[in-house]
Scaffold this motif. Sequence first.
Motif, mmCIF file in Angstrom:
data_model
loop_
_atom_site.group_PDB
_atom_site.id
_atom_site.type_symbol
_atom_site.label_atom_id
_atom_site.label_comp_id
_atom_site.label_asym_id
_atom_site.label_seq_id
_atom_site.Cartn_x
_atom_site.Cartn_y
_atom_site.Cartn_z
ATOM 1 N N GLY B 61 0.817 -1.213 0.000
ATOM 2 C CA GLY B 61 0.000 0.000 0.000
ATOM 3 C C GLY B 61 0.849 1.262 0.000
ATOM 4 O O GLY B 61 0.522 2.250 -0.660
ATOM 5 N N SER B 185 -8.490 0.373 -1.665
ATOM 6 C CA SER B 185 -7.686 -0.418 -2.596
ATOM 7 C C SER B 185 -7.041 -1.604 -1.899
ATOM 8 O O SER B 185 -6.339 -2.378 -2.542
ATOM 9 C CB SER B 185 -6.579 0.464 -3.187
ATOM 10 N N ALA B 187 -4.884 -0.938 0.368
ATOM 11 C CA ALA B 187 -3.556 -0.417 0.711
ATOM 12 C C ALA B 187 -3.337 -0.408 2.217
ATOM 13 O O ALA B 187 -2.246 -0.711 2.692
ATOM 14 C CB ALA B 187 -3.390 0.994 0.146
ATOM 15 N N VAL B 211 -2.289 -2.847 -5.787
ATOM 16 C CA VAL B 211 -1.992 -3.324 -4.424
ATOM 17 C C VAL B 211 -2.000 -4.847 -4.415
ATOM 18 O O VAL B 211 -1.113 -5.486 -3.823
ATOM 19 C CB VAL B 211 -3.020 -2.761 -3.417
#
Lengths: 308, 259
Positions: B61, B185, B187, B211
């Motif tokens: 991330g 995402s 992350a 990611v």
Amino acid sequence: MTELAIRAVDVTRRYGERVALNGFSLEVPRGSVFGLLGPNGSGKSTFIAMLAAMQPADSGTIEVFGQAPARTLLRRIATVFQENTADPLMSVSEYLRFSGRLFGVPAADLRVRGFELLEKFGLGPRANDPVSGLSGGMRRRLEVVRALLHRPEMLLLDEPTTGIDAEERSILWRELLDGAGGTTVLLATNDLGEADAVCDNVAFIQNGRVVVSGTPAALKAGLRRESVRIGLTDNTAETVARIAAIPGTGELAQDDDTVIVTTDDASTFVPRLFEAAPGAIRSVTIATASLEDAYFQHVRRRGEGGAP
Amino acid sequence: MNAAMTLARRDLMAVVRSRSQLYSSMLTPLLFLVFLGNGVSHGLQPANLEAGNFTAYLVAGTVVMTSVFSSTFSSASYYRDRDSGLLRLLLSTPHAPRTLLLGKSLAALVIGIVQALVVLLAAAPFVDSEWQYGFAAGMGIALAAVVLVNLMLTGLAQALASRIQSMQGFHLLMNLALFPLLFFSGAFFPIDGLPTWLRVLAFINPLTYAVDALELAAYAAGDDGFIGLGIDFVVLGALAVAVYAAGLARMPKVTWSGE
């Protein structure tokens, strides 16, 4: 027949409601130093941007070296803008190398010519200094050096000496005209004295169109011999009308509390002036007729138009 | 191509000479990794993560976050060039705007990739990464993901910079667009346990695929629970090409006196 570097016919360009160029027509002979004179916002910079293929015309025809403005022509042209373009993070020589590469100057030529031009324009000792350390005048000279680097056939100069002192200006013009032999120079300026000194031909622009063009000598030829600049303490229409009525008064232009009058004989005009407008005169300056007077006659006749 | 390389060299030089920008852009993600990673690992002991090691999870991330910031800062150079007058000079050269844009984006791309790799390499000795495909192959996969995500983000930043007149507006819009994308995402937290509507958002988020590829390359011990490298690279590749092309389509505007 004179070969033309620039030919513009009835060019128009609008920015929204504002008309920057309005039926603009001009012919610039190849190899000449040509001045575009007009007040701020009269369309000078717009026309230069069009020649450099950075702005399109809405209508009309523009030709540079016989072709429509195009990116491919820009190897033959250099533009000096009103604003400095040198990257403050670079040194003087880095900036020249960067610019030279963008214009396709070979590396070996770049070194030699860059050094020669820097020396010529008095910047040799500053070659390794950061651009951010240069004075305003030096930066303007660097802009001209940058423009000459790739040996352009045409220089487009948009108020190149704005903000620099008389000595710097003199150095810049001396070296520029010496180094640009055979190059067509189009100078957009509102400095009439500068144009009078360096230009072969000039055109006066007002409201996006050419009002008159010719050699400075021809434009001045129609004027009376002397120019009287009168500072007024009373700038009412009545006072100006009384001055206009003085026998021997030629052209008259007013800008706020200043009136400029052309006359053949200032020595007889001035006593009559004090008689016609007693108590209304603050100062009187007499000069030989200049391009400024021609400009006043053609562009700012009797108070029309903006400041040059 | 020479002009593009000249411009790329100049932009890279500008970054190297802006020491504060260079150091802060390298240090910020590393500090983020050290403090947030250790803080959450020891303070919250996340049960969903292997051995509760949040720092190792956070590496992927942080690499993507670095790319996001890098592309934003690099594209902001348009505004510096416009304000310093350099953009005007560039437009008066014989080169097409697309060539100039290519040069600037190449520099942004190199900066983003270098920064992302610095984070990845600096973190490698200190976190228990799995490198399930081996270190060399894992780095190759990570590098490919980093190149694609930087290509996409540089294109996006470039496309926005050409349409937004003020640098403040540009930064605001980039933050507004990219922070939510970063959050959803994967992350900073796995997307598996999220409510359905957030998972849907995560799957239409391009950063999720970057990611995922980075997690698979460095952190994951197996493929379970991940989208998979095949899908990741198809999505990232397609978006990178499309967005980068959109970024090259338009040059930022220079205004003229009287305009």
